[in-house]
Design an enzyme around this catalytic site. Structure first.
Site, PDB file in Angstrom:
ATOM      1  N   ALA A  83       9.256  58.259  50.469  1.00 33.81           N
ATOM      2  CA  ALA A  83       9.643  58.875  51.739  1.00 33.81           C
ATOM      3  C   ALA A  83      10.258  60.220  51.386  1.00 33.81           C
ATOM      4  O   ALA A  83      10.936  60.339  50.367  1.00 33.81           O
ATOM      5  CB  ALA A  83      10.662  58.004  52.450  1.00 33.81           C
TER       6      ALA A  83
ATOM      7  N   MET B  16      14.041  62.060  46.375  1.00 34.98           N
ATOM      8  CA  MET B  16      14.890  61.665  45.239  1.00 34.98           C
ATOM      9  C   MET B  16      14.153  60.778  44.244  1.00 34.98           C
ATOM     10  O   MET B  16      14.785  59.978  43.546  1.00 34.98           O
ATOM     11  CB  MET B  16      16.119  60.921  45.781  1.00 34.98           C
ATOM     12  CG  MET B  16      16.902  61.688  46.836  1.00 34.98           C
ATOM     13  SD  MET B  16      18.184  60.662  47.563  1.00 34.98           S
ATOM     14  CE  MET B  16      18.620  61.631  49.024  1.00 34.98           C
ATOM     15  N   SER B  17      12.841  60.887  44.189  1.00 36.53           N
ATOM     16  CA  SER B  17      12.093  59.950  43.330  1.00 36.53           C
ATOM     17  C   SER B  17      10.802  60.577  42.833  1.00 36.53           C
ATOM     18  O   SER B  17      10.624  61.791  42.880  1.00 36.53           O
ATOM     19  CB  SER B  17      11.769  58.684  44.137  1.00 36.53           C
ATOM     20  OG  SER B  17      10.793  58.970  45.123  1.00 36.53           O
TER      21      SER B  17
ATOM     22  N   ASN C  47      11.485  62.647  58.018  1.00 40.42           N
ATOM     23  CA  ASN C  47      12.451  63.473  58.784  1.00 40.42           C
ATOM     24  C   ASN C  47      12.236  64.909  58.348  1.00 40.42           C
ATOM     25  O   ASN C  47      11.656  65.156  57.289  1.00 40.42           O
ATOM     26  CB  ASN C  47      13.886  63.046  58.422  1.00 40.42           C
ATOM     27  CG  ASN C  47      14.131  63.117  56.916  1.00 40.42           C
ATOM     28  OD1 ASN C  47      13.721  62.227  56.158  1.00 40.42           O
ATOM     29  ND2 ASN C  47      14.764  64.194  56.477  1.00 40.42           N
TER      30      ASN C  47
ATOM     31  N   HIS D 240      19.494  57.254  56.225  1.00 36.19           N
ATOM     32  CA  HIS D 240      18.471  56.373  55.632  1.00 36.19           C
ATOM     33  C   HIS D 240      17.860  55.462  56.699  1.00 36.19           C
ATOM     34  O   HIS D 240      16.700  55.068  56.605  1.00 36.19           O
ATOM     35  CB  HIS D 240      19.100  55.562  54.489  1.00 36.19           C
ATOM     36  CG  HIS D 240      18.085  54.824  53.670  1.00 36.19           C
ATOM     37  ND1 HIS D 240      17.060  55.462  52.997  1.00 36.19           N
ATOM     38  CD2 HIS D 240      17.902  53.489  53.430  1.00 36.19           C
ATOM     39  CE1 HIS D 240      16.307  54.560  52.371  1.00 36.19           C
ATOM     40  NE2 HIS D 240      16.794  53.359  52.625  1.00 36.19           N
TER      41      HIS D 240
ATOM     42  N   TYR E  91      19.808  57.919  40.696  1.00 33.93           N
ATOM     43  CA  TYR E  91      21.148  57.945  41.318  1.00 33.93           C
ATOM     44  C   TYR E  91      21.800  56.567  41.376  1.00 33.93           C
ATOM     45  O   TYR E  91      22.986  56.456  41.677  1.00 33.93           O
ATOM     46  CB  TYR E  91      21.095  58.562  42.738  1.00 33.93           C
ATOM     47  CG  TYR E  91      20.263  57.802  43.742  1.00 33.93           C
ATOM     48  CD1 TYR E  91      20.675  56.577  44.275  1.00 33.93           C
ATOM     49  CD2 TYR E  91      19.054  58.319  44.183  1.00 33.93           C
ATOM     50  CE1 TYR E  91      19.908  55.889  45.196  1.00 33.93           C
ATOM     51  CE2 TYR E  91      18.274  57.642  45.107  1.00 33.93           C
ATOM     52  CZ  TYR E  91      18.707  56.429  45.596  1.00 33.93           C
ATOM     53  OH  TYR E  91      17.946  55.746  46.493  1.00 33.93           O
ATOM     54  N   GLU E  92      21.035  55.500  41.072  1.00 31.62           N
ATOM     55  CA  GLU E  92      21.654  54.173  41.066  1.00 31.62           C
ATOM     56  C   GLU E  92      22.555  53.989  39.833  1.00 31.62           C
ATOM     57  O   GLU E  92      23.308  53.023  39.753  1.00 31.62           O
ATOM     58  CB  GLU E  92      20.581  53.075  41.151  1.00 31.62           C
ATOM     59  CG  GLU E  92      19.907  53.049  42.530  1.00 31.62           C
ATOM     60  CD  GLU E  92      18.765  52.054  42.618  1.00 31.62           C
ATOM     61  OE1 GLU E  92      19.041  50.851  42.754  1.00 31.62           O
ATOM     62  OE2 GLU E  92      17.592  52.489  42.532  1.00 31.62           O
TER      63      GLU E  92
ATOM     64  N   HIS F 252      13.592  48.761  49.861  1.00 27.97           N
ATOM     65  CA  HIS F 252      12.906  48.568  48.576  1.00 27.97           C
ATOM     66  C   HIS F 252      12.872  47.068  48.277  1.00 27.97           C
ATOM     67  O   HIS F 252      13.902  46.462  47.996  1.00 27.97           O
ATOM     68  CB  HIS F 252      13.623  49.324  47.458  1.00 27.97           C
ATOM     69  CG  HIS F 252      13.435  50.801  47.547  1.00 27.97           C
ATOM     70  ND1 HIS F 252      12.559  51.491  46.750  1.00 27.97           N
ATOM     71  CD2 HIS F 252      13.980  51.715  48.389  1.00 27.97           C
ATOM     72  CE1 HIS F 252      12.579  52.778  47.079  1.00 27.97           C
ATOM     73  NE2 HIS F 252      13.442  52.935  48.073  1.00 27.97           N
TER      74      HIS F 252
ATOM     75  N   SER G 220      10.384  53.783  49.538  1.00 32.85           N
ATOM     76  CA  SER G 220      11.020  53.372  50.795  1.00 32.85           C
ATOM     77  C   SER G 220       9.995  53.087  51.880  1.00 32.85           C
ATOM     78  O   SER G 220       9.228  53.965  52.276  1.00 32.85           O
ATOM     79  CB  SER G 220      11.941  54.481  51.317  1.00 32.85           C
ATOM     80  OG  SER G 220      13.038  54.641  50.482  1.00 32.85           O
TER      81      SER G 220
ATOM     82  N   HIS H  26      16.190  54.137  41.178  1.00 30.36           N
ATOM     83  CA  HIS H  26      16.343  55.594  41.181  1.00 30.36           C
ATOM     84  C   HIS H  26      17.384  56.005  40.145  1.00 30.36           C
ATOM     85  O   HIS H  26      18.290  55.241  39.822  1.00 30.36           O
ATOM     86  CB  HIS H  26      16.822  56.084  42.553  1.00 30.36           C
ATOM     87  CG  HIS H  26      15.950  55.674  43.693  1.00 30.36           C
ATOM     88  ND1 HIS H  26      15.980  54.409  44.227  1.00 30.36           N
ATOM     89  CD2 HIS H  26      15.021  56.358  44.395  1.00 30.36           C
ATOM     90  CE1 HIS H  26      15.106  54.330  45.216  1.00 30.36           C
ATOM     91  NE2 HIS H  26      14.508  55.491  45.339  1.00 30.36           N
TER      92      HIS H  26
HETATM   93  N1  HPA Z   1      15.924  64.472  51.451  1.00 32.81           N
HETATM   94  C1  HPA Z   1      15.820  63.777  50.294  1.00 32.81           C
HETATM   95  N2  HPA Z   1      15.201  62.602  50.223  1.00 32.81           N
HETATM   96  C2  HPA Z   1      14.657  62.107  51.335  1.00 32.81           C
HETATM   97  C3  HPA Z   1      14.726  62.799  52.562  1.00 32.81           C
HETATM   98  C4  HPA Z   1      15.397  64.036  52.622  1.00 32.81           C
HETATM   99  O1  HPA Z   1      15.507  64.712  53.677  1.00 32.81           O
HETATM  100  N3  HPA Z   1      14.077  62.021  53.495  1.00 32.81           N
HETATM  101  C5  HPA Z   1      13.635  60.925  52.820  1.00 32.81           C
HETATM  102  N4  HPA Z   1      13.977  60.965  51.528  1.00 32.81           N
END
Ligand code: HPA
Length: 272
Positions: free
Chosen positions: A113, A211-212, A235, A247, A85-86, A61, A30, A83
């Site tokens: 990210a 998540m990756s 974040n 996101h 989850y897709e 992406h 990301s 990913h």
């Molecule tokens: N959690 C999971 N995946 C993420 C996050 C998060 O807080 N920030 C960016 N990708």
């Protein structure tokens, strides 16, 4: 794992991709695709033209493979990732690693990210992934042993190699980037975590969550490819600060951090 799909994907790539083993491979998560600097572009291919890969369904992406030269090095970049989850299975997630392996890549930098769990972190920080925790209970190596992916029970003691981590540290010194190091917890997503989950991951030793990356790093390291990985902390994770995760916030933060992300990747490519 449907290995036939790897053969079809390989056939989708022009021959020039296999003429010389790239010095480095990149998987850009990301917001990371925009940070690449190139001297000469050799080939640019949309994911939609690579059999079995398909366009990423996630904002931020890009969805292109780029073979290019930078600092006299040849580099193959997968700009954007698929990913778990897709919902398309492991093949599109792992395909970039397998194509790079077939091209002869021996050094791989994976970026993402992530949410910060370590309370010393702030949004915008960059973190070298020193190790990971796979919280998902899923592993792309489950199933038949794929030829070229190493043994049945691959050692995971050093997924992220010291040699490549050292190159990232040197690149950070040169660019005055502040670079932390930590442990990345992998979740399937797509939902963000609950505050209770984040407290649990913190107690397990995680510094960041996302998540990756872990699936690709697991396969690449099993296949004998040297791996390094970088997270942009976009974040603070759920329950640590802020009432809400989105996101949009993730993408906005990668835009702000783009200059330092760019300097780091570029400094890494100079040294690899
Ligand atoms: N959690 C999971 N995946 C993420 C996050 C998060 O807080 N920030 C960016 N990708």
């Amino acid at each position: 794992m449907n290995t036939e799909c790897f053969n079809d994907a390989e056939k989708s790539l022009p021959e020039i991709c296999f003429e010389r083993a790239p010095d480095c491979g990149l998987i850009l998560g990301s917001g990371w695709s925009r940070v690449i600097k190139t001297d000469t572009e050799i080939v640019r291919i949309p994911y939609s033209a690579i059999s079995g890969l398909g366009a990423s369904t996630v904002a931020g992406h890009t969805g292109e493979m780029l073979l290019f030269e930078r600092h006299g090095k040849s580099v193959v970049a997968f700009m954007g990732r698929r990913h778990w989850y897709e919902g398309q299975g492991w093949e599109p997630v792992i395909l970039p690693v397998e194509l790079m392996r077939r091209m002869g890549v021996q050094n791989l930098l994976i970026t993402n990210a992530a949410g910060g769990i370590n309370s010393c972190f702030n949004p915008g920080d960059l973190m070298i992934i020193r190790d990971h925790i796979n919280t998902a209970g899923l592993n792309p190596l489950i199933g038949e042993v794929v030829e070229g992916w190493g043994e049945r029970f691959p050692d995971q003691s050093n997924v992220y190699t010291t040699e490549l981590i050292e190159l990232l540290r040197k690149a950070a010194n040169e660019s005055n980037a502040i670079l932390s190091e930590g442990v990345y917890a992998f979740t399937t997503g797509p939902s963000y975590e609950t505050p209770a989950e984040i407290r649990a991951y913190a107690s397990m030793g995680a510094d960041a969550v996302g998540m990756s990356t872990v699936p690709e790093a697991t396969v690449a390291s099993a296949a004998g490819i040297k791996v390094a990985a970088l997270s942009c902390i976009t974040n603070m994770a759920a329950g640590i600060s802020g009432p809400h995760l989105s996101h949009t916030e993730v993408i906005e933060q990668t835009k702000k951090s783009a200059p330092v992300m760019s300097a780091l990747v570029d400094g890494f490519l100079k040294r690899v």
